[in-house]
Scaffold this motif. Structure first.
Motif, PDB file in Angstrom:
ATOM      1  N   PRO A   9       0.425  -1.137  -0.114  1.00 46.27           N
ATOM      2  CA  PRO A   9       0.084  -0.313  -0.367  1.00 46.27           C
ATOM      3  C   PRO A   9       0.704   1.354  -0.421  1.00 46.27           C
ATOM      4  O   PRO A   9       2.146   0.910   0.550  1.00 46.27           O
ATOM      5  N   THR A  10       0.547   2.251  -0.692  1.00 45.43           N
ATOM      6  CA  THR A  10       1.413   3.461  -1.049  1.00 45.43           C
ATOM      7  C   THR A  10       0.891   4.120   0.246  1.00 45.43           C
ATOM      8  O   THR A  10       0.005   4.977   0.227  1.00 45.43           O
ATOM      9  N   ALA A  11       1.698   5.037   1.130  1.00 44.44           N
ATOM     10  CA  ALA A  11       1.699   5.708   1.992  1.00 44.44           C
ATOM     11  C   ALA A  11       0.632   7.134   1.170  1.00 44.44           C
ATOM     12  O   ALA A  11       0.636   7.258   0.089  1.00 44.44           O
ATOM     13  N   SER A  12      -0.136   7.685   2.793  1.00 44.90           N
ATOM     14  CA  SER A  12      -0.599   8.540   2.041  1.00 44.90           C
ATOM     15  C   SER A  12       0.015   9.609   1.161  1.00 44.90           C
ATOM     16  O   SER A  12       1.655  10.184   1.819  1.00 44.90           O
ATOM     17  N   ARG A  13      -0.671  10.482   0.356  1.00 48.19           N
ATOM     18  CA  ARG A  13       0.290  11.797  -0.718  1.00 48.19           C
ATOM     19  C   ARG A  13       0.185  12.987   0.428  1.00 48.19           C
ATOM     20  O   ARG A  13      -0.579  12.879   0.685  1.00 48.19           O
ATOM     21  N   ALA A  14       1.199  13.814   0.075  1.00 49.38           N
ATOM     22  CA  ALA A  14       1.157  15.106   0.509  1.00 49.38           C
ATOM     23  C   ALA A  14       0.574  16.225  -0.239  1.00 49.38           C
ATOM     24  O   ALA A  14       0.124  16.154  -1.606  1.00 49.38           O
ATOM     25  N   THR A  15      -0.755  17.258   0.872  1.00 52.79           N
ATOM     26  CA  THR A  15      -1.468  17.664  -0.223  1.00 52.79           C
ATOM     27  C   THR A  15      -1.271  19.053   0.997  1.00 52.79           C
ATOM     28  O   THR A  15      -1.624  19.948  -0.275  1.00 52.79           O
ATOM     29  N   GLY A  16      -0.826  19.267   1.923  1.00 55.63           N
ATOM     30  CA  GLY A  16      -1.107  20.679   2.677  1.00 55.63           C
ATOM     31  C   GLY A  16      -2.527  20.796   2.601  1.00 55.63           C
ATOM     32  O   GLY A  16      -2.294  21.936   3.463  1.00 55.63           O
ATOM     33  N   ARG A  17      -3.319  19.928   3.171  1.00 53.48           N
ATOM     34  CA  ARG A  17      -4.695  20.394   3.351  1.00 53.48           C
ATOM     35  C   ARG A  17      -4.660  19.983   4.754  1.00 53.48           C
ATOM     36  O   ARG A  17      -4.321  19.096   4.966  1.00 53.48           O
ATOM     37  N   PRO A  18      -6.017  20.541   5.378  1.00 51.77           N
ATOM     38  CA  PRO A  18      -6.483  20.623   6.485  1.00 51.77           C
ATOM     39  C   PRO A  18      -6.482  18.518   6.677  1.00 51.77           C
ATOM     40  O   PRO A  18      -6.498  17.920   5.933  1.00 51.77           O
ATOM     41  N   GLY A  19      -5.894  18.009   7.514  1.00 52.61           N
ATOM     42  CA  GLY A  19      -6.392  16.408   8.010  1.00 52.61           C
ATOM     43  C   GLY A  19      -5.401  15.627   7.404  1.00 52.61           C
ATOM     44  O   GLY A  19      -5.169  14.638   7.302  1.00 52.61           O
ATOM     45  N   ASP A  20      -4.391  16.620   6.492  1.00 53.53           N
ATOM     46  CA  ASP A  20      -3.433  15.462   5.689  1.00 53.53           C
ATOM     47  C   ASP A  20      -2.521  14.837   6.404  1.00 53.53           C
ATOM     48  O   ASP A  20      -1.822  15.185   7.671  1.00 53.53           O
ATOM     49  N   LEU A  29       2.474  21.786   7.805  1.00 48.85           N
ATOM     50  CA  LEU A  29       1.820  22.545   8.949  1.00 48.85           C
ATOM     51  C   LEU A  29       2.555  23.656   9.111  1.00 48.85           C
ATOM     52  O   LEU A  29       2.126  24.799  10.118  1.00 48.85           O
ATOM     53  N   LEU A  30       3.445  23.669   9.658  1.00 49.01           N
ATOM     54  CA  LEU A  30       4.669  25.028  10.241  1.00 49.01           C
ATOM     55  C   LEU A  30       5.224  26.046   9.427  1.00 49.01           C
ATOM     56  O   LEU A  30       4.891  26.620   9.647  1.00 49.01           O
ATOM     57  N   ARG A  31       5.445  25.623   8.053  1.00 51.27           N
ATOM     58  CA  ARG A  31       5.667  25.878   6.846  1.00 51.27           C
ATOM     59  C   ARG A  31       4.166  27.224   6.267  1.00 51.27           C
ATOM     60  O   ARG A  31       4.138  28.369   6.468  1.00 51.27           O
ATOM     61  N   ARG A  32       2.857  26.506   6.609  1.00 50.70           N
ATOM     62  CA  ARG A  32       2.001  27.339   6.647  1.00 50.70           C
ATOM     63  C   ARG A  32       1.602  28.694   8.118  1.00 50.70           C
ATOM     64  O   ARG A  32       1.617  29.813   7.694  1.00 50.70           O
ATOM     65  N   ALA A  33       1.623  27.901   8.981  1.00 51.04           N
ATOM     66  CA  ALA A  33       1.914  28.875  10.169  1.00 51.04           C
ATOM     67  C   ALA A  33       3.137  30.131  10.420  1.00 51.04           C
ATOM     68  O   ALA A  33       2.789  31.076  10.359  1.00 51.04           O
ATOM     69  N   HIS A  34       4.358  29.179   9.438  1.00 56.49           N
ATOM     70  CA  HIS A  34       5.159  30.475   8.957  1.00 56.49           C
ATOM     71  C   HIS A  34       4.623  31.547   8.287  1.00 56.49           C
ATOM     72  O   HIS A  34       5.385  32.623   8.814  1.00 56.49           O
TER      73      HIS A  34
END
Length: 161
Positions: A9-20, A29-34
């Motif tokens: 199974p493939t790991a979840s792909r990064a989306t940058g959306r809430p719930g990622d 999340l840290l990047r977005r907060a910054h």
């Protein structure tokens, strides 16, 4: 060369959306907060005629006193050319000066001027409502907890400034 595809199974792909749930979620999340905090700080500093990069150097100069220009590179996470430009800007604005270091005429220390210190203090007054605006979605207890957690994350035990 493209690495082999993982089997199973493939790991979840990064989306940058809430719930990622990807392995990158925390960093995203840290990047977005910054970005959000940096934009708010930028809005606060703009009327004073400086940018976040200028304030970062003034902060180091207030904290450390006169500082070798090369040490500002490490302290601010910048590069040599970037620090040169920032210090040039600060000198043009009368907020900092370069001084020769006794014993080595090639090395320069950067020092905040009284005008720079005045602007630094004005920035703090202007930024007073900033924190409240940034944590408006949090309760006062949550805001304190977030600050505590970020402090512990940014300065792990034994890695205090």
């Amino acid at each position: 060369m493209v690495p082999d595809k993982p089997q199973g199974p493939t790991a979840s792909r990064a989306t940058g959306r809430p719930g990622d749930t990807s392995p990158f979620a925390f960093g995203l999340l840290l990047r977005r907060a910054h970005w959000r905090a940096a934009a708010a700080i930028g809005e606060t500093l703009r009327p004073l005629g400086i940018e976040l990069r200028h304030f970062a150097v003034l902060l180091e100069l207030v904290d450390r006193g006169p500082t070798l220009q090369r040490d500002l590179v490490t302290a601010t996470g910048s590069d040599k050319a970037g620090i040169m430009r920032v210090v040039d800007d600060l000198e043009r604005m009368g907020l900092a000066v370069r001084k020769t270091v006794p014993g080595d005429r090639r090395v320069r220390a950067v020092e905040i001027t009284p005008q720079g210190l005045e602007l630094f203090d004005a920035a703090h007054v202007a930024a007073q409502p900033l924190t409240e605006r940034l944590v408006t979605e949090l309760s006062p207890d949550e805001a304190r907890q977030l600050k505590d957690l970020l402090t512990r994350f940014a300065y792990p035990a034994g890695d205090q400034p």
